[in-house]
Design an enzyme around this catalytic site. Structure first.
Site, PDB file in Angstrom:
ATOM      1  N   TYR A 113      12.653  31.730   5.378  1.00 35.88           N
ATOM      2  CA  TYR A 113      11.348  32.270   5.694  1.00 35.88           C
ATOM      3  C   TYR A 113      11.447  32.801   7.149  1.00 35.88           C
ATOM      4  O   TYR A 113      11.650  31.991   7.840  1.00 35.88           O
ATOM      5  CB  TYR A 113      10.181  31.471   5.094  1.00 35.88           C
ATOM      6  CG  TYR A 113      10.141  31.159   3.647  1.00 35.88           C
ATOM      7  CD1 TYR A 113      10.053  32.497   2.824  1.00 35.88           C
ATOM      8  CD2 TYR A 113       9.867  30.073   3.227  1.00 35.88           C
ATOM      9  CE1 TYR A 113       9.644  32.290   1.532  1.00 35.88           C
ATOM     10  CE2 TYR A 113       9.973  29.950   1.765  1.00 35.88           C
ATOM     11  CZ  TYR A 113       9.755  31.182   0.909  1.00 35.88           C
ATOM     12  OH  TYR A 113       9.471  31.166  -0.400  1.00 35.88           O
ATOM     13  N   LYS A 150       1.072  -1.171   0.069  1.00 36.17           N
ATOM     14  CA  LYS A 150      -0.219   0.059   0.262  1.00 36.17           C
ATOM     15  C   LYS A 150       0.749   1.252   0.020  1.00 36.17           C
ATOM     16  O   LYS A 150       2.181   1.220   0.355  1.00 36.17           O
ATOM     17  CB  LYS A 150      -0.873  -0.011   1.227  1.00 36.17           C
ATOM     18  CG  LYS A 150      -0.102  -0.019   2.587  1.00 36.17           C
ATOM     19  CD  LYS A 150      -1.055  -0.261   3.616  1.00 36.17           C
ATOM     20  CE  LYS A 150      -0.343  -0.391   5.130  1.00 36.17           C
ATOM     21  NZ  LYS A 150      -1.208  -0.990   6.049  1.00 36.17           N
TER      22      LYS A 150
END
Ligand SMILES: *Cc1c(COP(=O)(O)O)cnc(C)c1O
Length: 368
Positions: free
Chosen positions: A264, A38
């Site tokens: 940032y 998965k």
């Protein structure tokens, strides 16, 4: 191994084979092996992984959702594929691709019988899931009569397996709870089988179940994380090899003077001279913002370089003041030496989360 010239996730098939063989060596010869692929094969690439495991002799595959199973069929997987968490809206597609549903409550059982009947199916293979303590998905013991009455009413479906899932197979402090789950599963499966005229497969163990509870291997085991190289314990990690190495390169080196900031929101402000390297990998590639501001680190020429300031979408900056490196040099995010588990530890998460987060824009390279 080739030097990285961009951000790549390198997948080592030799390591995959080693892990497969190690897990198989823990089983009796006739115990079937289901490989859980998965979430893009835990971030590696489900189709490549499944094709290789199919060649190695895997008996069964499992995915979480129907579209993941469709992708495997389109890539040439012919072994049975169990869909652990099918959604009612896609059940026709599931049948069209011969995928096998896990049915875990009255609603999905009914919906599946209706669709399988409308599609004129006969003995369509289904898997009945029981809740023995995880309290996530599954029928309860008191629903056995209901299940058998529904199944007896139709020829459209056939129960090919009965299964459950352990809640704490890796945590030996919870051994008593786990043994209780196993005992419950024994009782439940026996009671259900007593009402059938045939014998479905029984399965319960994920990777840590395989390693810690041989008495719960039953007819089949479901291995996920172990195939990818993690054993959920120091002892078992030694027997397994991480198959994925996430690498990148240094795009630019900056000399940061005292008093300057990096990144940032000026989250990092220097109080002395330092050297940073900017790398082309960010939170959109799977390095979450929680790794920023000194928590996470990368490895360059064998030396650790902590992440400086905030993680950007496409980049991180790392402190290379004490690393002899230059623009263009290779950088290891995680792999065989510094593992995804060690990096995940820096933010109190688990390798499952880190390896499945590597986003689809990162190029996969297969070492076969
Ligand atoms: C994901 C999953 C597994 C595999 O677990 P690992 O710990 O990765 O081995 C097995 N069974 C079920 C039901 C799962 O959801």
């Amino acid at each position: 191994m080739p030097e990285a010239r961009e951000t790549v996730l390198e997948i080592d098939f030799k390591a995959l084979k080693h892990n497969f063989e190690y897990l198989k060596s823990e089983l009796l010869n006739n115990t079937r092996f289901l490989a859980v692929v998965k979430a893009f094969g835990y971030g590696s690439d489900s189709c490549e992984i499944a094709n290789y495991l199919q060649k190695l002799g895997t008996d069964y595959f499992a995915v979480a959702y129907i579209n993941e199973g469709v992708a495997l069929r389109k890539a040439g997987i012919i072994k049975p594929i169990l869909v652990l968490h099918p959604q009612a809206v896609n059940l026709k597609t599931l049948i069209a691709y011969s995928l096998e549903p896990s049915l875990y409550n009255a609603k999905i059982l009914k919906e599946f019988i209706t669709i399988a009947s409308a599609e004129k199916q006969n003995n369509y293979p289904i898997h009945i899931k029981f809740n023995t303590g995880l309290n996530r998905l599954g029928f309860r013991e008191n629903e056995i009569d209901y299940i058998t009455s529904e199944v007896e009413k139709t020829d459209a479906i056939k129960i090919v397996s009965i299964f459950s899932h352990l809640a704490a197979s890796e945590d030996l402090n919870e051994k008593e709870f786990t043994l209780n789950q196993i005992a419950n599963f024994n009782t439940i499966s026996k009671n259900l089988i007593d009402k059938l005229t045939y014998q479905p497969l029984l399965h319960m163990c994920n990777t840590s179940g395989i390693l810690n509870y041989p008495e719960a291997h039953f007819d089949m085991v479901r291995a996920g994380i172990g195939l990818y190289g993690f054993g959920n314990s120091e002892k078992e990690n030694k027997n397994l090899i991480p198959i994925a190495t996430l690498k990148t390169v240094i795009s630019q080196i900056h000399n940061i003077e005292k008093g300057e900031s990096v990144g940032y929101n000026r989250a990092f402000k220097s109080n002395s001279f330092l050297k940073t390297a900017t790398l082309p990998i960010g939170h959109a590639d799977g390095i979450g913002r929680q790794y920023g501001n000194g928590k996470g680190f990368v490895t360059i020429r064998g030396q650790q370089a902590p992440i400086v300031g905030n993680v950007c979408m496409d980049m991180i900056m790392v402190n290379v003041s004490n690393v002899d490196c230059k623009e263009g040099d290779e950088v290891i995010i995680f792999g065989k030496d510094i593992t995804a588990e060690q990096l995940a530890d820096t933010t109190n998460t688990i390798p499952y989360e880190l390896i499945t987060s590597v986003s689809q824009r990162v190029k996969r390279i297969f070492l076969k």
